[in-house]
Design an enzyme around this catalytic site. Structure first.
Site, PDB file in Angstrom:
ATOM      1  N   LYS A 149       0.864  -1.185   0.000  1.00  0.00           N
ATOM      2  CA  LYS A 149       0.000   0.000   0.000  1.00  0.00           C
ATOM      3  C   LYS A 149       0.898   1.232   0.000  1.00  0.00           C
ATOM      4  O   LYS A 149       1.674   1.466   0.923  1.00  0.00           O
ATOM      5  CB  LYS A 149      -0.929  -0.007   1.210  1.00  0.00           C
ATOM      6  CG  LYS A 149      -2.026   1.068   1.135  1.00  0.00           C
ATOM      7  CD  LYS A 149      -1.511   2.436   1.530  1.00  0.00           C
ATOM      8  CE  LYS A 149      -2.578   3.510   1.405  1.00  0.00           C
ATOM      9  NZ  LYS A 149      -2.332   4.650   2.315  1.00  0.00           N
TER      10      LYS A 149
ATOM     11  N   GLY B 130       0.784   8.411   1.662  1.00  0.00           N
ATOM     12  CA  GLY B 130       1.458   9.306   2.578  1.00  0.00           C
ATOM     13  C   GLY B 130       2.550  10.129   1.909  1.00  0.00           C
ATOM     14  O   GLY B 130       2.498  10.441   0.715  1.00  0.00           O
TER      15      GLY B 130
ATOM     16  N   GLY C 118      -5.139  11.069  -1.308  1.00  0.00           N
ATOM     17  CA  GLY C 118      -5.977  12.074  -0.666  1.00  0.00           C
ATOM     18  C   GLY C 118      -5.548  13.514  -0.887  1.00  0.00           C
ATOM     19  O   GLY C 118      -6.372  14.356  -1.268  1.00  0.00           O
TER      20      GLY C 118
ATOM     21  N   ASP D 293      -6.067   1.611   2.511  1.00  0.00           N
ATOM     22  CA  ASP D 293      -5.539   0.615   3.451  1.00  0.00           C
ATOM     23  C   ASP D 293      -6.434  -0.625   3.463  1.00  0.00           C
ATOM     24  O   ASP D 293      -5.951  -1.764   3.405  1.00  0.00           O
ATOM     25  CB  ASP D 293      -5.455   1.188   4.865  1.00  0.00           C
ATOM     26  CG  ASP D 293      -4.422   2.289   4.995  1.00  0.00           C
ATOM     27  OD1 ASP D 293      -3.384   2.199   4.314  1.00  0.00           O
ATOM     28  OD2 ASP D 293      -4.647   3.232   5.769  1.00  0.00           O
TER      29      ASP D 293
ATOM     30  N   LYS E  73      -4.841   1.099   9.323  1.00  0.00           N
ATOM     31  CA  LYS E  73      -3.680   0.328   8.870  1.00  0.00           C
ATOM     32  C   LYS E  73      -3.563  -0.976   9.664  1.00  0.00           C
ATOM     33  O   LYS E  73      -3.361  -2.058   9.099  1.00  0.00           O
ATOM     34  CB  LYS E  73      -2.410   1.164   8.989  1.00  0.00           C
ATOM     35  CG  LYS E  73      -2.335   2.274   7.956  1.00  0.00           C
ATOM     36  CD  LYS E  73      -1.131   3.146   8.140  1.00  0.00           C
ATOM     37  CE  LYS E  73      -0.959   4.087   6.942  1.00  0.00           C
ATOM     38  NZ  LYS E  73      -2.158   4.813   6.539  1.00  0.00           N
TER      39      LYS E  73
END
Length: 286
Positions: free
Chosen positions: A30, A33, A66, A185, A244
């Protein structure tokens, strides 16, 4: 400081048993971030994925996006709205989400992997009915925010068998063909379980799970599934770390052998976790 030829040899020798152990194994990553915001880190992640593939592993990449969705919404004059950390997604916002995740970010990742010598193919949940979704249940009305109802992994398995690296955007398809925005996630965890992956690796913006969030030296190298509820209750696992850890638990319950939460701010953290004796981050174990 330049690394000597002998030191480079030692690094390769250290990696050898891991290359042998993971040869032919599926690893779901994944990607999200800070690792998606920094050009240096983006390149490092793609290099890691290509290297894994070239030494015989079978990486599958699931990505978020995001911040880019928020930027696009603001450019189009639409104010982002969040409730309990989740994006309120009306029909117009869902169009923007799909445009950014599927049409922009996904294709940028595919292009970079291909440029580095990999063979990537971009997908979202609508392709081959990969991610069947339904409206997320709960007390808060979030619009087209979904949860995974079913994963149909056949298209991923076909691509892997043909030597491709699947890159998956977390957009699911509802019973009427409508699109749903799903937490990446959770998609990664469900996909890893459906594929019976050997590993699930989640990139995050912290070192891993910290016993004291203000003390990086308090990193927990491993956490047992049975301890997760009390760690959440104690606030040690909180905020964005909760989904997560929950997706690690779901993956383990679904047959995934190992799950890892690692610091995506560290260049080549995926390779450090997979191919070195020390590893990085926190491993969530049965």
């Amino acid at each position: 400081m330049e690394i000597s030829a002998l030191e480079k040899t030692s690094i390769l020798i250290e990696a050898l048993p891991y290359i042998r152990e993971f040869y032919g194994k599926t690893v779901v990553i994944k990607y999200g971030g800070h690792a998606m915001q920094s050009c240096e880190l983006k390149k490092a992640v793609m290099q890691d994925v290509v290297l894994m593939h070239l030494v015989g592993m079978r990486p599958v990449l699931v990505h978020g996006g995001g911040p880019e969705i928020t930027q696009m919404m603001e450019r189009l004059g639409k104010k982002p709205e969040f409730v309990q950390g989740q994006r309120v997604t009306d029909a117009e916002t869902m169009e923007i989400v799909e445009m950014v995740l599927v049409g922009k970010i996904n294709k940028e990742i595919v292009a970079e992997i291909n440029r580095l010598g990999g063979r990537a193919v971009g997908l979202c949940g609508k392709d081959g009915m990969l991610i069947e979704a339904e409206k997320q249940s709960g007390d808060v009305e979030l619009g087209f925010v979904g949860q995974v109802r079913k994963i149909n992994p056949e298209i991923i398995q076909t691509l892997i068998a043909e030597g491709y690296i699947p890159v998956v955007a977390p957009v699911g398809v509802g019973p009427e063909g409508e699109s749903y925005n799903i937490n990446a996630d959770y998609v990664a965890g469900e996909l890893a379980a459906a594929l019976k992956a050997h590993k699930l690796v989640l990139l995050t913006d912290v070192e891993g799970i910290l016993a004291d969030k203000n003390d990086p030296s308090s990193l927990l190298s491993s956490v047992e599934v049975s301890k997760v509820p009390e760690l959440i209750q104690a606030g040690i696992i909180s905020g964005g770390m909760i989904p997560k850890v929950e997706c690690c638990v779901r993956a383990l319950e679904g047959g995934v052998a190992r799950t890892h939460i690692i610091d995506g701010r560290v260049p080549h953290s995926i390779l450090l976790e997979i191919f070195t004796d020390k590893g990085v981050g926190t491993m969530v174990v049965p």
